[in-house]
Design a protein around this motif. Structure first.
Motif, mmCIF file in Angstrom:
data_model
loop_
_atom_site.group_PDB
_atom_site.id
_atom_site.type_symbol
_atom_site.label_atom_id
_atom_site.label_comp_id
_atom_site.label_asym_id
_atom_site.label_seq_id
_atom_site.Cartn_x
_atom_site.Cartn_y
_atom_site.Cartn_z
ATOM 1 N N LYS A 7 76.774 -182.761 47.913
ATOM 2 C CA LYS A 7 76.194 -181.955 46.827
ATOM 3 C C LYS A 7 74.743 -181.599 47.097
ATOM 4 O O LYS A 7 74.216 -180.632 46.542
ATOM 5 C CB LYS A 7 76.296 -182.702 45.512
ATOM 6 C CG LYS A 7 75.519 -184.017 45.473
ATOM 7 C CD LYS A 7 75.695 -184.716 44.142
ATOM 8 C CE LYS A 7 74.919 -186.033 44.081
ATOM 9 N NZ LYS A 7 75.092 -186.720 42.789
ATOM 10 N N ASN A 8 74.057 -182.347 47.992
ATOM 11 C CA ASN A 8 72.654 -182.068 48.283
ATOM 12 C C ASN A 8 72.465 -180.796 49.099
ATOM 13 O O ASN A 8 71.352 -180.319 49.271
ATOM 14 C CB ASN A 8 72.022 -183.247 49.022
ATOM 15 C CG ASN A 8 71.931 -184.481 48.149
ATOM 16 O OD1 ASN A 8 71.718 -184.376 46.956
ATOM 17 N ND2 ASN A 8 72.119 -185.639 48.746
ATOM 18 N N ARG A 9 73.572 -180.248 49.645
ATOM 19 C CA ARG A 9 73.472 -179.015 50.432
ATOM 20 C C ARG A 9 73.012 -177.844 49.574
ATOM 21 O O ARG A 9 72.560 -176.836 50.093
ATOM 22 C CB ARG A 9 74.813 -178.685 51.066
ATOM 23 C CG ARG A 9 75.197 -179.590 52.216
ATOM 24 C CD ARG A 9 76.617 -179.298 52.648
ATOM 25 N NE ARG A 9 76.740 -177.927 53.113
ATOM 26 C CZ ARG A 9 76.595 -177.540 54.376
ATOM 27 N NH1 ARG A 9 76.276 -178.427 55.293
ATOM 28 N NH2 ARG A 9 76.753 -176.282 54.723
ATOM 29 N N LYS A 10 73.104 -177.947 48.242
ATOM 30 C CA LYS A 10 72.707 -176.853 47.363
ATOM 31 C C LYS A 10 71.325 -177.058 46.776
ATOM 32 O O LYS A 10 70.960 -176.402 45.808
ATOM 33 C CB LYS A 10 73.744 -176.697 46.237
ATOM 34 C CG LYS A 10 75.115 -176.231 46.734
ATOM 35 C CD LYS A 10 75.007 -174.900 47.479
ATOM 36 C CE LYS A 10 76.387 -174.441 47.945
ATOM 37 N NZ LYS A 10 76.303 -173.165 48.716
ATOM 38 N N LEU A 60 72.477 -176.985 63.408
ATOM 39 C CA LEU A 60 71.768 -178.158 62.900
ATOM 40 C C LEU A 60 72.813 -179.181 62.464
ATOM 41 O O LEU A 60 73.705 -178.855 61.679
ATOM 42 C CB LEU A 60 70.889 -177.783 61.707
ATOM 43 C CG LEU A 60 69.758 -176.790 61.968
ATOM 44 C CD1 LEU A 60 69.177 -176.313 60.642
ATOM 45 C CD2 LEU A 60 68.678 -177.426 62.803
ATOM 46 N N TYR A 61 72.700 -180.399 62.983
ATOM 47 C CA TYR A 61 73.654 -181.441 62.607
ATOM 48 C C TYR A 61 72.940 -182.790 62.626
ATOM 49 O O TYR A 61 71.879 -182.937 63.255
ATOM 50 C CB TYR A 61 74.855 -181.449 63.558
ATOM 51 C CG TYR A 61 74.528 -181.982 64.929
ATOM 52 C CD1 TYR A 61 74.703 -183.331 65.238
ATOM 53 C CD2 TYR A 61 74.017 -181.152 65.924
ATOM 54 C CE1 TYR A 61 74.382 -183.832 66.494
ATOM 55 C CE2 TYR A 61 73.695 -181.635 67.170
ATOM 56 C CZ TYR A 61 73.882 -182.975 67.454
ATOM 57 O OH TYR A 61 73.551 -183.464 68.691
ATOM 58 N N VAL A 115 82.557 -174.493 65.431
ATOM 59 C CA VAL A 115 81.786 -174.421 64.188
ATOM 60 C C VAL A 115 82.511 -173.486 63.231
ATOM 61 O O VAL A 115 82.881 -172.370 63.595
ATOM 62 C CB VAL A 115 80.353 -173.920 64.454
ATOM 63 C CG1 VAL A 115 79.586 -173.754 63.147
ATOM 64 C CG2 VAL A 115 79.623 -174.881 65.389
ATOM 65 N N ALA A 116 82.709 -173.933 62.006
ATOM 66 C CA ALA A 116 83.418 -173.134 61.002
ATOM 67 C C ALA A 116 82.537 -171.999 60.488
ATOM 68 O O ALA A 116 81.307 -172.132 60.412
ATOM 69 C CB ALA A 116 83.853 -174.019 59.839
ATOM 70 N N VAL A 117 83.179 -170.903 60.111
ATOM 71 C CA VAL A 117 82.453 -169.752 59.569
ATOM 72 C C VAL A 117 81.645 -170.157 58.345
ATOM 73 O O VAL A 117 80.506 -169.712 58.151
ATOM 74 C CB VAL A 117 83.442 -168.618 59.213
ATOM 75 C CG1 VAL A 117 82.719 -167.481 58.498
ATOM 76 C CG2 VAL A 117 84.131 -168.101 60.464
ATOM 77 N N LYS A 118 82.207 -171.024 57.505
ATOM 78 C CA LYS A 118 81.532 -171.428 56.270
ATOM 79 C C LYS A 118 80.264 -172.237 56.532
ATOM 80 O O LYS A 118 79.438 -172.401 55.622
ATOM 81 C CB LYS A 118 82.474 -172.241 55.392
ATOM 82 C CG LYS A 118 82.887 -173.580 55.992
ATOM 83 C CD LYS A 118 83.835 -174.327 55.065
ATOM 84 C CE LYS A 118 84.239 -175.682 55.657
ATOM 85 N NZ LYS A 118 85.167 -176.406 54.764
ATOM 86 N N SER A 119 80.080 -172.719 57.758
ATOM 87 C CA SER A 119 78.883 -173.495 58.090
ATOM 88 C C SER A 119 77.687 -172.618 58.425
ATOM 89 O O SER A 119 76.562 -173.110 58.524
ATOM 90 C CB SER A 119 79.172 -174.429 59.273
ATOM 91 O OG SER A 119 80.177 -175.369 58.948
ATOM 92 N N LEU A 142 74.828 -175.084 59.801
ATOM 93 C CA LEU A 142 74.521 -176.460 59.443
ATOM 94 C C LEU A 142 75.822 -177.213 59.205
ATOM 95 O O LEU A 142 76.714 -176.722 58.507
ATOM 96 C CB LEU A 142 73.648 -176.486 58.187
ATOM 97 C CG LEU A 142 73.166 -177.856 57.692
ATOM 98 C CD1 LEU A 142 71.798 -177.720 57.039
ATOM 99 C CD2 LEU A 142 74.156 -178.444 56.673
ATOM 100 N N GLU A 143 75.940 -178.397 59.823
ATOM 101 C CA GLU A 143 77.102 -179.255 59.623
ATOM 102 C C GLU A 143 76.656 -180.650 59.212
ATOM 103 O O GLU A 143 75.536 -181.074 59.537
ATOM 104 C CB GLU A 143 77.953 -179.325 60.887
ATOM 105 C CG GLU A 143 78.636 -178.020 61.229
ATOM 106 C CD GLU A 143 79.611 -178.149 62.382
ATOM 107 O OE1 GLU A 143 80.559 -177.340 62.435
ATOM 108 O OE2 GLU A 143 79.435 -179.043 63.226
ATOM 109 N N ASP A 144 77.543 -181.369 58.547
ATOM 110 C CA ASP A 144 77.210 -182.688 58.021
ATOM 111 C C ASP A 144 77.631 -183.837 58.929
ATOM 112 O O ASP A 144 77.286 -184.983 58.662
ATOM 113 C CB ASP A 144 77.881 -182.897 56.653
ATOM 114 C CG ASP A 144 77.345 -181.936 55.603
ATOM 115 O OD1 ASP A 144 76.206 -181.468 55.763
ATOM 116 O OD2 ASP A 144 78.071 -181.662 54.638
#
Length: 216
Positions: A7-10, A60-61, A115-119, A142-144
């Motif tokens: 949730k911190n991604r927002k 970024l990961y 890497v996914a498009v949504k990233s 950016l990935e987690d």
């Protein structure tokens, strides 16, 4: 700096970064220092009419310690004019392929990680690499989680990993001399595990650093 997860991604700064990357033009006066002497600003001038189109990706990961990290590749010695140099994973656009599709495809082919498009967060301004006559579009993702790497030995001599904190630390930068066709000039570089990152790759990374600074 710590990587936002879940949730911190927002959180506001990340949303601001996305807005910054989506701007039609970013102007950072500090970037004039990242270009080698004799470049004459051609990296930001209009592209040559016959310039080839290419795209790359800055990922970024989180490292195992939770610090932001950017993978870079050492080009294989067979990779033409840029052989042996440090670069962002990327390559030339195929017909009927968007620049973002190119960036994601080339990243997968060269590093083995998809890497996914949504990233994808957004895009930096394009850069003209006049030495090889390419206009390069740079995307930021950016990935987690920690990626699993399997670089292509035909194109990649090895991977090195840039902590984002180093990119933001002036003490990690230096100058060196470059000789091209009997002409010697000075160039700024970033030290990464004993390697010098310079030229167009450094300029793209510095632009990311400036975008992150603006997003704080």
């Amino acid at each position: 700096m710590r990587l936002p997860t879940g949730k911190n991604r927002k959180q506001p700064w990340l949303l601001k970064l996305q807005q910054t990357l989506g701007a039609s033009e970013m102007v950072f006066p500090e970037l004039r220092h990242s270009a080698p002497n004799l470049s004459y600003g051609r990296h930001k001038a209009p592209a040559y009419p016959r310039a080839r189109h290419a795209a790359n990706l800055i990922l970024l990961y989180p490292s195992e310690q939770g610090d932001w990290t950017i993978p870079l590749m050492i080009r294989a010695e067979t990779e033409g004019i840029h052989a042996g140099e440090i670069a962002l994973p990327g390559g030339r656009c195929e017909p009927e392929e968007s620049a973002q599709q190119t960036a994601l495809r080339e990243f997968h082919e060269e590093t083995g990680h998809q890497v996914a498009v949504k990233s994808v967060l957004g895009e930096l301004p394009p850069t003209n690499v006049w030495a090889s006559n390419h206009q390069v579009r740079t995307f930021v993702a950016l990935e987690d989680s920690l990626p699993v790497w399997s670089p292509d030995p035909c194109e990649v001599a090895g991977l090195i990993f840039l902590p984002l904190a180093h990119l933001m630390d002036p003490r990690k930068f230096g100058m060196h001399q470059v000789i091209r066709r009997r002409v010697q000039f000075s160039a700024l570089h970033l030290n990464v595990d004993g390697h010098r990152v310079w030229g167009a790759t450094l300029r793209m990374l510095v632009e990311l650093g400036e975008a992150l600074t603006s997003a704080k």
